[in-house]
Design a protein around this motif. Structure first.
Motif, PDB file in Angstrom:
ATOM      1  N   ARG A 191     -10.008  10.661   1.255  1.00 36.47           N
ATOM      2  CA  ARG A 191      -9.483   9.467   1.925  1.00 36.47           C
ATOM      3  C   ARG A 191     -10.475   8.296   1.945  1.00 36.47           C
ATOM      4  N   PHE A 221      -4.587   7.934  -4.752  1.00 34.61           N
ATOM      5  CA  PHE A 221      -3.682   8.719  -5.608  1.00 34.61           C
ATOM      6  C   PHE A 221      -2.391   7.951  -5.875  1.00 34.61           C
ATOM      7  N   GLN A 281       6.276   9.401  -4.169  1.00 34.43           N
ATOM      8  CA  GLN A 281       5.884  10.183  -2.988  1.00 34.43           C
ATOM      9  C   GLN A 281       5.575   9.289  -1.796  1.00 34.43           C
ATOM     10  N   LEU A 330       6.376   8.101   2.034  1.00 33.37           N
ATOM     11  CA  LEU A 330       6.861   8.831   3.210  1.00 33.37           C
ATOM     12  C   LEU A 330       8.135   8.141   3.701  1.00 33.37           C
ATOM     13  N   PRO A 331       9.268   8.848   3.702  1.00 36.03           N
ATOM     14  CA  PRO A 331      10.568   8.201   3.909  1.00 36.03           C
ATOM     15  C   PRO A 331      10.759   7.579   5.289  1.00 36.03           C
ATOM     16  N   THR A 332      10.008   8.083   6.279  1.00 38.31           N
ATOM     17  CA  THR A 332      10.233   7.546   7.631  1.00 38.31           C
ATOM     18  C   THR A 332       9.354   6.321   7.909  1.00 38.31           C
ATOM     19  N   LEU A 333       8.500   5.984   6.954  1.00 39.66           N
ATOM     20  CA  LEU A 333       7.610   4.841   7.167  1.00 39.66           C
ATOM     21  C   LEU A 333       8.085   3.631   6.359  1.00 39.66           C
ATOM     22  N   GLU A 340       3.815   0.452   6.674  1.00 45.31           N
ATOM     23  CA  GLU A 340       3.258   1.677   7.269  1.00 45.31           C
ATOM     24  C   GLU A 340       2.801   2.653   6.184  1.00 45.31           C
ATOM     25  N   PHE A 363      -1.116   3.929   5.698  1.00 42.42           N
ATOM     26  CA  PHE A 363      -1.323   5.330   6.092  1.00 42.42           C
ATOM     27  C   PHE A 363      -2.768   5.839   5.892  1.00 42.42           C
ATOM     28  N   PRO A 364      -3.367   5.657   4.702  1.00 44.71           N
ATOM     29  CA  PRO A 364      -4.717   6.216   4.518  1.00 44.71           C
ATOM     30  C   PRO A 364      -5.737   5.647   5.493  1.00 44.71           C
ATOM     31  N   HIS A 411      -5.028   4.480   8.592  1.00 43.61           N
ATOM     32  CA  HIS A 411      -4.726   5.067   9.914  1.00 43.61           C
ATOM     33  C   HIS A 411      -5.232   6.501   9.992  1.00 43.61           C
ATOM     34  N   ALA A 412      -5.008   7.242   8.886  1.00 46.96           N
ATOM     35  CA  ALA A 412      -5.430   8.652   8.878  1.00 46.96           C
ATOM     36  C   ALA A 412      -6.941   8.739   9.075  1.00 46.96           C
ATOM     37  N   ASP A 413      -7.654   7.696   8.631  1.00 51.26           N
ATOM     38  CA  ASP A 413      -9.117   7.688   8.743  1.00 51.26           C
ATOM     39  C   ASP A 413      -9.551   7.046  10.068  1.00 51.26           C
ATOM     40  N   ARG A 418      -0.727   1.529  -1.669  1.00 50.13           N
ATOM     41  CA  ARG A 418      -1.205   2.566  -0.746  1.00 50.13           C
ATOM     42  C   ARG A 418      -2.475   3.225  -1.295  1.00 50.13           C
TER      43      ARG A 418
END
Lengths: 822, 237
Positions: free
Chosen positions: B82, B87, B93, B95-98, B102, B106-107, B109-111, B152
């Motif tokens: 991350r 990638f 790929q 994320l369908p709900t975002l 968002e 994501f990467p 936020h994940a960090d 992303r």
């Protein structure tokens, strides 16, 4: 066939974890249902059995309104063609001579019977020979008096007899279990009639005559007997098996039904989740099968066979466990509700058949929609891996909300059936509640779980129907748990108040002979007595429900205006008048009769078959409302019961109760049949409720645990359905622990919503019941704080525990799966 | 920058062991754009997964800026990923709900990092998705979804961009758009790009092309090589 079953077995066990969870859900559902059915059936059959033992093969009995009558006045009966055999009984008060017992504790009620071996009654033998003439006592009495079979027992001013048999407690003979209980419950023993007649100086006199006819019970013969005894002090009644005056178990049976339905419902929902996910995963497989020539019907058959296999395995495992659970539960139940040691045999056949049928059917019901979807799988769409766009969802949601609001509105009506609509409304409105609550708790989740928490809030919306339904199951469990706790907390107070406010004073004393004016004056003059008033309690009045079923209750008398009574409260009354004599029916009696206030009921009274105008319905603790009430003027004019045998006494101070009881035993002991006080009655009712409290809480904990399995199952399904998404998250930066936290947060959202909505509905249900006219003053509005804290903490803990397995499974999702090509 | 030494990878299905990579040696320099080509099942995607730390080799090793990935545990590899790797996948790929925004964020936020709106704006401009921030993936075309995936992959400014068949699901025109974006960003940001593709047109954007066959690098060609044009022409034909 064998091959086809083998293929089905492979299909259902393809995902072992899911198979195991679904099987557990089916098993728990069937086990709880079987247990509840066994408890209901066994309790009902046991009580019936004891009543039947008491009734024996007798069809009729003859009694007098004057306690005893001359035995030879029955010659006309024995000459009748249909007469087969009969038994005379004399009831008499006495005292056993045992060191250390007070007068009240040594009180004995004798049943003197003319024959010990004529099949007109049966006794549940423990040891000895019940057909041999002698003294028969119960096991409680034997233990209390420290006596064994063959021992002699002496009765004050009467004589001595040898114990020929010891029997289990039952309707005909019963005794107190403890010395404490012996203060207000007498021991009932059986002796030969001639012995009792000699001991009591009542030669040739009996209290009742029970007999059997060659034709059994018939309206014609009954009318003939009534005509024969008309205008005398004697009267005839049909033997009716109806124990409702002593047991009010309808509420308990209703609770069992609700728990059984709820457990099957939750299990069905878990099965639905599993089957639906399984079918969605196999869309491509079905599409290939259809492309190779399978019809929709062929796909249906394949899936139905798999569900059948699952249902059979689940039910076969669950039934023996259900019987074991039922046996254990029955033992706890009997310990909680029975005031005596009751021997019983588990009724398992019909519960097993019912549970097996439901256990085999409900997985199919749960699978109906997924199976329909499987059959309809469009070949090209499924094979090209496109998912169908759900055009209907918005429309469905609007309908769901509209129906939810309507059902909730119906649920606010004061009615038992409407109560169920409230919960139906809850399920339908649940997505709305869930959305609202998520907005409320989202800052907390973001704070606690950080970004995984934020993701969890989004993910819960992704499967909002499934998550909503799972959470709704928990909410129903929590709300019922809270309601039951509140009820069990407030019922003792409500019941005590109810007993005290409709007891008719502080003490009721029944005598074998009518109370005379001078005796009443004597008691009134005794220390601590405020007032004493005679009333009648005419037992064993038979009648028929509107469905034609025979019933039996008592008619109690009252003096003065119906609205100023302290033995009942009028809850409904008609303004109309009638030429027929009027009476008031207790609420349970009115419900059982299935008639309306203002209608006419026919009762077989000591005056024969008579019509009465139902003037109103009353709420009373006497016989838990399974009785009728008539003005005392009617005793002589309409009921052929001129003399009252009961005396209601009010005390200056309740503390004087013991002193007065001693006075009564000393001065009227030879003729007193029973003394009961409001306090003792309240105490007995409250202690029975306390026994139920733990039992109910245990059961409801089981429901919440089952809901937790539902949460686990749902999260597992959610995880399986978004394996790719989870893999992508892992690939682009989520660590395993972040994935775990996200799934735990999802479980917590489902659980927390269930607990919050369940608490809100629980409090609403408590409020509605406290306002309900049906519950009267028995239930007060009170929030059971301890249970509330327990519900919240156990709901959260259960949810977290339930989320653990799916979160571990989700964190193990292979990242490579996400980026592998389809 | 990236170094693979005698990398092998075996998969066991039932009792059968299949060898996918049979001793791959590879060095990719910082700022290089490498395309890996080869027929289906040749092991090119598996190699990309190993380079990205999504999996570990059966034997041999992969070093990323000197760090041996196979010696790190899964969490450490995720953290490396991350921070240093972006990638891009063939099937986007997302994320369908975002929403688009968002998904891109994501990467970060994940960090546990905050999103810089200017950086997002720049990225959206670069991938030509301004005005699509609040849309969900299912509201976008395939090309648009892949552009979101590129954004992303780049939001956390990774040193390495790993792309697995980024144009596999797109037509030539859209493929060209996507490859232009990747190429432009590569040139502007100087990121190392490793792209798996079976499309020679896409491979033509790379500085170096590795040709994979049966789990080994059969041949490689660099842009500066004399036979580069002939190599491309032979494959394109």
């Amino acid at each position: 066939m064998r091959h086809s079953l083998l293929v089905s077995w492979r299909n259902i066990t393809r995902n072992k974890k899911r198979f195991f969870l679904t099987l557990i859900a089916i098993i728990i559902g069937v086990v709880v249902m079987t247990g509840m059915l066994i408890a209901k059936e066994t309790t009902s059959e046991t009580l019936d059995y004891y009543e039947k033992l008491y009734a024996g093969s007798a069809d009729y009995w003859i009694e007098s309104n004057n306690h005893t009558f001359e035995e030879n006045r029955l010659d006309w009966l024995q000459d009748r063609e249909e007469f087969k055999k009969g038994i005379s009984t004399l009831l008499k008060q006495g005292f056993v001579e045992i060191d250390g017992l007070s007068k009240a504790q040594s009180s004995v009620r004798f049943s003197g019977v003319s024959s010990f071996d004529n099949g007109l009654f049966e006794l549940p033998v423990k040891e000895g020979d019940v057909t041999k003439e002698g003294l028969i006592i119960t096991e409680n009495a034997a233990s209390l008096w420290n006596k064994e079979l063959g021992d002699d027992i002496t009765f004050s001013d009467m004589g001595t007899l040898k114990i020929t048999a010891i029997v289990h407690e039952g309707s005909m003979l019963s005794s107190p279990q403890t010395l404490e209980e012996a203060n207000y419950v007498h021991s009932r023993v059986m002796v030969p009639l001639d012995v009792l007649q000699e001991w009591s100086g009542l030669d040739g006199r009996i209290s009742s005559y029970r007999f059997e006819t060659a034709e059994g019970q018939s309206d014609e013969i009954f009318a003939a007997y009534q005509e024969e005894l008309a205008a005398s002090d004697m009267f005839v009644q049909q033997v009716v098996i109806d124990d409702r005056q002593n047991n009010d178990l309808e509420g308990l049976y209703w609770t069992f039904d609700i728990i059984a339905i709820l457990s099957v419902f939750i299990s069905g929902f878990i099965a639905f989740n599993m089957i639906y996910t399984n079918i969605m995963e196999r869309r491509k497989e079905f599409a290939v099968m259809k492309s190779l020539g399978y019809t929709n019907g062929g796909v249906y058959r394949l899936v139905l066979q798999e569900i059948g296999l699952l249902a059979i395995i689940g039910t076969v495992i669950a039934l023996p466990l259900g019987v074991a659970f039922g046996g254990y539960f029955q033992e706890l139940l009997m310990g909680a509700i029975a005031t005596q040691n009751i021997t019983y045999e588990l009724e398992i056949l019909s519960p097993i058949i019912t549970a097996a049928v439901i256990g085999l059917i409900f997985p199919f019901a749960a699978a109906a929609f997924p199976v329909y979807q499987a059959g309809k799988t469009p070949v090209l769409e499924a094979m090209s891996n496109q998912s169908a766009v759900r055009q209907r969802s918005r429309k469905t949601n609007i309908f769901r909300v509209v129906f939810g609001v309507v059902f909730t509105g119906i649920g606010l009506i004061d009615d038992v059936i409407a109560f169920l609509f409230l919960f139906l409304g809850l399920v339908l409105l649940y997505p709305v509640f869930m959305n609202g609550l998520q907005k409320l708790v989202s800052p907390l989740f973001k704070l606690l779980f950080q970004y995984p928490g934020e993701q969890a809030l989004r993910s819960v919306k992704q499967f909002k129907n499934r998550n909503g339904n799972t959470s709704a199951m928990l909410a129903i469990g929590v709300s019922l748990a809270l309601f039951m706790s509140a009820a069990l907390e407030s019922l003792p107070d409500g019941m005590e108040d109810d007993i005290r406010s409709t007891f008719g004073g502080d003490m009721i004393v029944q005598k074998e002979t009518p109370w005379q004016e001078e005796e009443v004056e004597d008691i009134k003059a005794s220390d601590g007595t405020e007032n004493a008033q005679r009333f009648a309690d005419i037992p064993s009045i038979t009648w028929e429900t509107n469905d034609g079923d025979a019933r039996e209750f008592s008619i109690m008398s009252f003096s003065g205006h119906a609205h100023e009574q302290d033995i009942f409260r009028v809850t409904e009354e008609t303004d109309k008048s009638d030429t027929l004599p009027g009476l008031y029916l207790g609420e349970r009696a009115l419900n059982e009769w299935d008639g309306e206030v203002g209608e006419v009921i026919t009762l077989n009274t000591p005056a024969g078959a008579s019509d009465f105008y139902v003037k109103g319905t009353v709420q009373t603790a006497h016989y838990t409302g399974y009785a009728a009430f008539a003005e005392d003027a009617m005793l002589a004019s309409s009921l052929n019961w001129p003399e009252p045998f009961q005396l209601a006494i009010s005390l200056d101070n309740e503390a004087n109760s013991f002193q007065l009881q001693n006075y009564l035993w000393e001065n009227y002991g030879d003729e007193i049949s029973s003394i009961s006080t409001a306090s003792q009655n309240a105490e007995a009712s409250v202690s029975a409720l306390e026994g139920m409290n733990e039992l109910m809480q245990g059961l409801l904990l089981l429901i919440i645990a089952l809901s937790a399995i539902g949460i686990s199952n749902t999260l597992l399904m959610n995880t399986i359905e978004r394996t790719k998404e989870l893999g992508v998250m892992r690939a682009i930066g989520f660590t395993k622990s972040q994935i775990k936290r996200m799934i735990l947060a999802e479980g917590l959202i489902i659980g927390l919503t269930g607990v919050i909505v369940g608490t809100a509905y629980g409090i609403l249900v408590i409020y509605l019941n406290s306002q309900s006219e049906m519950a009267q003053d028995l239930l007060r509005f009170s929030v059971p704080w301890v249970s509330l804290i327990l519900a919240i903490s156990s709901g959260i803990l259960f949810s977290l525990a339930a989320s653990w397995l799916p979160s571990a499974a989700a964190s193990r999702v292979k990242v490579k799966d996400a980026i592998s090509y389809d | 920058m990236i170094q693979a030494e005698n990398v092998t990878k075996e998969f066991t299905v039932g009792k059968e062991v299949t060898s996918i990579l049979k001793g791959v040696d590879l060095t990719i320099k910082e700022g290089e754009f490498v395309a890996i080509m080869g027929p289906s099942g040749s092991g090119k995607s598996t190699l990309l997964q190993l380079l990205g730390g999504l999996d570990v080799p059966t034997s041999g090793g992969v070093k990323l800026e000197g760090t041996a990935l196979q010696k790190k545990n899964e969490k450490q590899r995720t953290i490396i990923r991350r921070k240093k790797i972006g990638f891009i996948f063939q099937n986007y790929q997302l994320l369908p709900t975002l929403t688009v925004l968002e998904n891109i964020a994501f990467p970060l936020h994940a960090d546990g990092k905050k999103v810089d709106p200017k950086e997002i704006e720049k990225l959206l401009q670069a991938v030509d998705l301004e005005g699509y921030e609040r849309r969900f993936p299912h509201e976008l075309s395939g090309g648009q979804q892949q552009r979101v995936a590129i954004a992303r992959a780049l939001i956390h400014q990774p040193a390495i961009l790993l792309a697995d068949e980024p144009t596999g699901n797109l037509d030539r025109e859209r493929s060209s758009d996507i490859l232009d974006i990747i190429s432009n960003l590569h040139q502007k940001r100087g990121q190392t790009v490793v792209m798996v593709t079976h499309d020679m047109f896409a491979a033509g954007y790379a500085d170096r092309i590795l040709l994979f066959k049966d789990g080994i690098i059969e041949t490689e060609v660099r842009r500066e090589d004399e036979d580069y044009a002939a190599f491309l022409t032979r494959f394109m034909a």
